[in-house]
Design an enzyme around this catalytic site. Structure first.
Site, PDB file in Angstrom:
ATOM      1  N   CYS A 191      82.240   3.782  84.128  1.00  0.00           N
ATOM      2  CA  CYS A 191      83.635   3.406  84.363  1.00  0.00           C
ATOM      3  C   CYS A 191      84.476   4.622  84.007  1.00  0.00           C
ATOM      4  CB  CYS A 191      84.064   2.275  83.443  1.00  0.00           C
ATOM      5  SG  CYS A 191      83.050   0.805  83.583  1.00  0.00           S
ATOM      6  N   ARG A 197      84.137   7.189  89.534  1.00  0.00           N
ATOM      7  CA  ARG A 197      83.247   6.680  88.483  1.00  0.00           C
ATOM      8  C   ARG A 197      83.083   5.158  88.571  1.00  0.00           C
ATOM      9  NH1 ARG A 197      82.217   9.968  84.318  1.00  0.00           N
ATOM     10  NH2 ARG A 197      81.858   8.174  82.983  1.00  0.00           N
ATOM     11  N   TRP A 235      83.331  -0.158  86.824  1.00  0.00           N
ATOM     12  CA  TRP A 235      82.125  -0.316  87.637  1.00  0.00           C
ATOM     13  C   TRP A 235      81.288  -1.296  86.840  1.00  0.00           C
ATOM     14  CZ3 TRP A 235      80.274   1.117  92.281  1.00  0.00           C
ATOM     15  CH2 TRP A 235      78.900   1.065  92.491  1.00  0.00           C
ATOM     16  N   ASN A 250      83.893   2.417  78.422  1.00  0.00           N
ATOM     17  CA  ASN A 250      82.847   2.806  79.368  1.00  0.00           C
ATOM     18  C   ASN A 250      81.543   2.852  78.594  1.00  0.00           C
ATOM     19  OD1 ASN A 250      81.268   4.083  81.375  1.00  0.00           O
ATOM     20  ND2 ASN A 250      81.841   6.097  80.588  1.00  0.00           N
ATOM     21  N   GLY A 251      80.546   2.068  79.013  1.00  0.00           N
ATOM     22  CA  GLY A 251      79.262   2.083  78.306  1.00  0.00           C
ATOM     23  C   GLY A 251      78.647   0.697  78.302  1.00  0.00           C
ATOM     24  N   GLU A 285      59.299   9.498 100.066  1.00  0.00           N
ATOM     25  CA  GLU A 285      60.691   9.709  99.652  1.00  0.00           C
ATOM     26  C   GLU A 285      61.088  11.182  99.789  1.00  0.00           C
ATOM     27  OE1 GLU A 285      63.105   7.923  99.290  1.00  0.00           O
ATOM     28  OE2 GLU A 285      64.537   8.954  98.028  1.00  0.00           O
ATOM     29  N   LYS A 321      64.133  12.452 102.098  1.00  0.00           N
ATOM     30  CA  LYS A 321      65.261  13.246 101.567  1.00  0.00           C
ATOM     31  C   LYS A 321      65.439  14.527 102.371  1.00  0.00           C
ATOM     32  CE  LYS A 321      66.900  10.903  99.680  1.00  0.00           C
ATOM     33  NZ  LYS A 321      66.802   9.596  99.102  1.00  0.00           N
ATOM     34  N   GLU A 378      66.873  13.783 105.937  1.00  0.00           N
ATOM     35  CA  GLU A 378      68.242  13.304 106.079  1.00  0.00           C
ATOM     36  C   GLU A 378      69.296  14.332 105.711  1.00  0.00           C
ATOM     37  OE1 GLU A 378      68.201  10.391 102.165  1.00  0.00           O
ATOM     38  OE2 GLU A 378      69.720  10.036 103.666  1.00  0.00           O
ATOM     39  N   HIS A 437      42.958  11.845 109.724  1.00  0.00           N
ATOM     40  CA  HIS A 437      42.810  10.871 110.811  1.00  0.00           C
ATOM     41  C   HIS A 437      43.831  11.132 111.917  1.00  0.00           C
ATOM     42  CE1 HIS A 437      39.811   8.727 108.540  1.00  0.00           C
ATOM     43  NE2 HIS A 437      40.593   8.850 107.473  1.00  0.00           N
ATOM     44  N   LYS A 466      76.718   5.620 103.668  1.00  0.00           N
ATOM     45  CA  LYS A 466      76.162   5.260 102.356  1.00  0.00           C
ATOM     46  C   LYS A 466      75.636   3.825 102.359  1.00  0.00           C
ATOM     47  CE  LYS A 466      75.128   6.057  98.088  1.00  0.00           C
ATOM     48  NZ  LYS A 466      73.886   6.814  97.931  1.00  0.00           N
TER      49      LYS A 466
HETATM   50  C1  F6R Z   1      68.427   7.441 101.816  1.00  0.00           C
HETATM   51  C2  F6R Z   1      69.180   6.223 101.581  1.00  0.00           C
HETATM   52  C3  F6R Z   1      68.937   5.044 102.455  1.00  0.00           C
HETATM   53  C4  F6R Z   1      69.116   3.737 101.671  1.00  0.00           C
HETATM   54  C5  F6R Z   1      69.033   2.529 102.620  1.00  0.00           C
HETATM   55  C6  F6R Z   1      69.104   1.219 101.868  1.00  0.00           C
HETATM   56  O1  F6R Z   1      68.757   8.439 100.919  1.00  0.00           O
HETATM   57  O2  F6R Z   1      69.996   6.170 100.706  1.00  0.00           O
HETATM   58  O3  F6R Z   1      67.684   5.095 103.054  1.00  0.00           O
HETATM   59  O4  F6R Z   1      68.131   3.658 100.704  1.00  0.00           O
HETATM   60  O5  F6R Z   1      70.079   2.586 103.548  1.00  0.00           O
HETATM   61  O6  F6R Z   1      70.289   1.112 101.160  1.00  0.00           O
HETATM   62  P1  F6R Z   1      70.451   0.090  99.968  1.00  0.00           P
HETATM   63  O7  F6R Z   1      69.530   0.510  98.892  1.00  0.00           O
HETATM   64  O8  F6R Z   1      71.897   0.185  99.583  1.00  0.00           O
HETATM   65  O9  F6R Z   1      70.078  -1.255 100.514  1.00  0.00           O
END
Ligand code: F6R
Length: 604
Positions: free
Chosen positions: A2, A27, A72, A96-97, A477, A481, A484, A500, A599
């Site tokens: 927060c 935050r 948050w 915050n905490g 993963e 990363k 993307e 394979h 996001k």
């Molecule tokens: C990749 C990424 C996405 C999310 C996906 C699911 O870096 O962030 O692949 O993981 O869109 O999002 P959430 O976890 O919010 O359901």
């Protein structure tokens, strides 16, 4: 995470606090509030929603001393009543905490006659300060906080005097020095418009702000001498704490986010995991026949590690499904199935729809999520919040490792309840988990070396990430990363599967990241490394600090600290995140906002 702010001076405080809170909105942004002192009376205005919503509700609050908060949520939904400040008699507090011993303090304060109006842990701070207040706010805050276990940056206002008192433990807090006015805030971003002269506070320090100056104390009430530093950053850089991108900042924040995910949830003494928001009874846990994990993207990759943990530690058959596939797959589920939805945002349309679908079969539901009060959290019976704080970079980093930690916690929790793990093993594992933040710091200390390797291979068209067993999800993963944010094509593969088919793609132009930490499959992994080396691939191994053998077979070795074997995925995650980040940086990509991505994906 927060944001808190405070001001004492001669100017009208409301616009100063609102402006500072807007700068801290990154935050947290689910609710906000102010407490202003006017003629020995504290007025409070708070609301759910963003600072802009608070602004529209503000009455004409005159005064030159006050505190503010942007929230948050971590305990209690993001509602107006749970928004800060919280008040007890003549004292208001913003925080915050996380208060670890909240329940114990709540019970005690209730017995002492205090009424609680919110569901937050912060309210105990207000009552504690009120209980110990005998005319000296600094003393009351110290006495109250001595009872508290957990983390806090907290600012207090008392109707008796024009002063703000603030204290810190394990949450950031910085004081700002002006002319005839002084400030407190969660970080310098909130101060820069008014002053560049700041004092960084350390754990167990307390500050008293007046218009005339700032006095610092330790928790015994002894004065502490502090150094004032002058900030050179501009506001934009300060929001990112000096990091060039939010993604890099969030990679670094894993030292604290993992600590926060664990806070108050493990007892090293008894070897038990404490998960307050899990309401499944012991019998229900014992009767579980199957777990189905549903998730998308990075959260799905976390789920793959979850499968390994639930099966090997708790002995529960586990499947992992991509949410958008699960929805239309006519799944076979029953009342003894637990469906675990993993979603950072809690708003991913496919995961919400898959959870709703699962509920029609009468199974138990649980969410692992980072955001309190979202659509997903309202759909499920049980929740484990990851408490990683807001993540601004589109690429998930700290929220991924916090999901992994939540999965370790949940699998140990189930394993203990099902008597599949003895107390010694769980104690050892929990002790090792507590050491993870320090180990991540060690990896971050080696950042420049990792950056150099990423730059060296940043012109590659294709990358492979190989892992086995626990490290296979991290190979996926790492590839995700890299794809993307750097737009380099990358494949994550189970190392044994390579021959394979995909081995045909390996050439000297293909960097291969081999996740080769110690495990029962280590020797097999070395064989897979030899396979790709024989096809002239450039191999970057991620291996244990004491592995001196692996150097013989690969081009580059990135070492991670020695940990419990089960926990290496957390450490290898940080390395693949840094590799992806540094590759994208070398290529000049828009790291925090990669093309075509959002996001939170709230459409099917
Ligand atoms: C990749 C990424 C996405 C999310 C996906 C699911 O870096 O962030 O692949 O993981 O869109 O999002 P959430 O976890 O919010 O359901």
């Amino acid at each position: 995470m927060c944001g808190i702010v405070g001001y004492v001076g001669t100017r009208q405080v409301t616009p100063i606090l609102i402006d500072a809170l807007k700068r801290l909105e990154y935050r947290g942004y689910d609710s906000a509030g102010l407490a202003i002192l006017t003629d020995k009376v504290i007025s409070v205005c708070k609301t759910e929603g963003k600072i802009a919503d608070l602004e529209t509700k503000l009455p004409d609050m005159k005064g030159t001393c006050g505190i503010g908060h942007t929230r948050w949520a971590t305990q209690g939904a993001p509602t107006t009543v749970n928004a800060h400040p919280h008040v007890s008699g003549n004292i208001a507090v913003v925080h915050n905490g996380i208060i670890e011993n909240y329940q114990e303090l709540y019970d005690w304060l209730k017995a002492e006659g205090y009424e609680f109006v919110s569901e937050t842990d912060t309210e105990v701070l207000a009552h504690l300060a009120h209980k110990y207040y005998k005319g000296d706010l600094v003393r009351a805050v110290i006495e109250g906080l001595k009872k508290v276990k957990g983390s806090y940056a907290a600012a207090y206002l008392c109707s008796d005097s024009k002063t703000v008192v603030a204290a810190r433990k394990e949450s950031p807090l910085v004081a700002g020095a002006g002319k005839g006015e002084n400030f407190i805030a969660s970080d310098v971003t909130a101060l820069l418009k008014n002053t560049r002269d700041v004092v960084y506070m350390q754990d167990f320090e307390i500050v008293q702000l007046t218009g005339e100056g700032m006095q610092f104390f330790d928790f015994d009430g002894n004065p502490v001498k502090k150094k004032t530093e002058t900030i050179e950053w501009n506001i934009e850089a300060a929001e990112k704490s000096g990091y060039p991108h939010f993604m890099l900042k969030e990679i670094h924040e894993q030292v604290t986010s993992i600590h926060d995910t664990l806070l108050g949830r493990i007892s090293e003494l008894s070897g038990e995991v404490i998960l307050g928001e899990v309401t499944l009874s012991i019998d229900e846990i014992k009767d579980l026949e199957r777990i189905v994990i549903i998730a998308c993207g990075t959260s799905y990759n976390a789920g793959l590690l979850g499968r390994y943990l639930f099966e090997s530690l708790a002995g529960i058959h586990t499947d992992v499904e991509i949410s958008s596939e699960f929805r239309y797959a006519n799944p076979v589920l029953s009342g003894s199935t637990l469906v675990i939805a993993i979603s950072q945002s809690g708003e991913t349309a496919d995961t919400i729809a898959a959870t709703r679908e699962a509920k029609t079969y009468g199974c138990h539901t649980l969410a692992i999520t980072n955001v309190v009060g979202t659509t997903l959290s309202r759909e499920v019976e049980n929740i484990v919040y990851t408490r990683a704080g807001p993540e601004i970079g589109v690429a998930a980093t700290k929220t991924f490792t916090s999901q992994l930690i939540a999965l370790y916690l949940l699998s140990i929790y189930f394993a203990r309840k099902r008597k599949k793990m003895d107390v010694d093993r769980s104690k050892r594992l929990l002790v090792s988990m507590k050491q993870l933040p320090g180990m991540i710091q060690q990896i971050l200390n080696n950042k420049e070396f990792i950056q150099k390797q990423a730059k060296r291979f940043s012109n590659a068209r294709d990358y492979f990430f190989l892992g086995r067993s626990l490290n296979f999800p991290i190979a996926l993963e790492g590839a995700l990363k890299l794809k993307e944010i750097s737009y380099i094509h990358a494949e994550g593969y189970a190392a044994g599967e390579l021959k394979h088919g995909p081995l045909a793609l390996i050439s000297k132009e293909t960097p291969v990241v081999a996740l080769a930490t110690r495990s029962s499959t280590y020797d097999k992994m070395v064989n897979n490394i030899k396979e790709v080396k024989a096809r002239s691939a450039q191999v970057i191994a991620i291996a244990c600090a004491d592995d001196n053998e692996i150097d013989k077979y690969v081009d580059v070795v990135i070492k991670v600290p020695i940990a419990d074997e089960l926990l290496y995925p957390v450490l290898t995650s940080v390395v693949v995140q840094l590799l992806a980040y540094s590759s994208a940086d070398a290529l000049g990509c828009p790291i925090d906002k990669p093309r075509n991505l959002a996001k939170s994906v709230t459409v099917e």
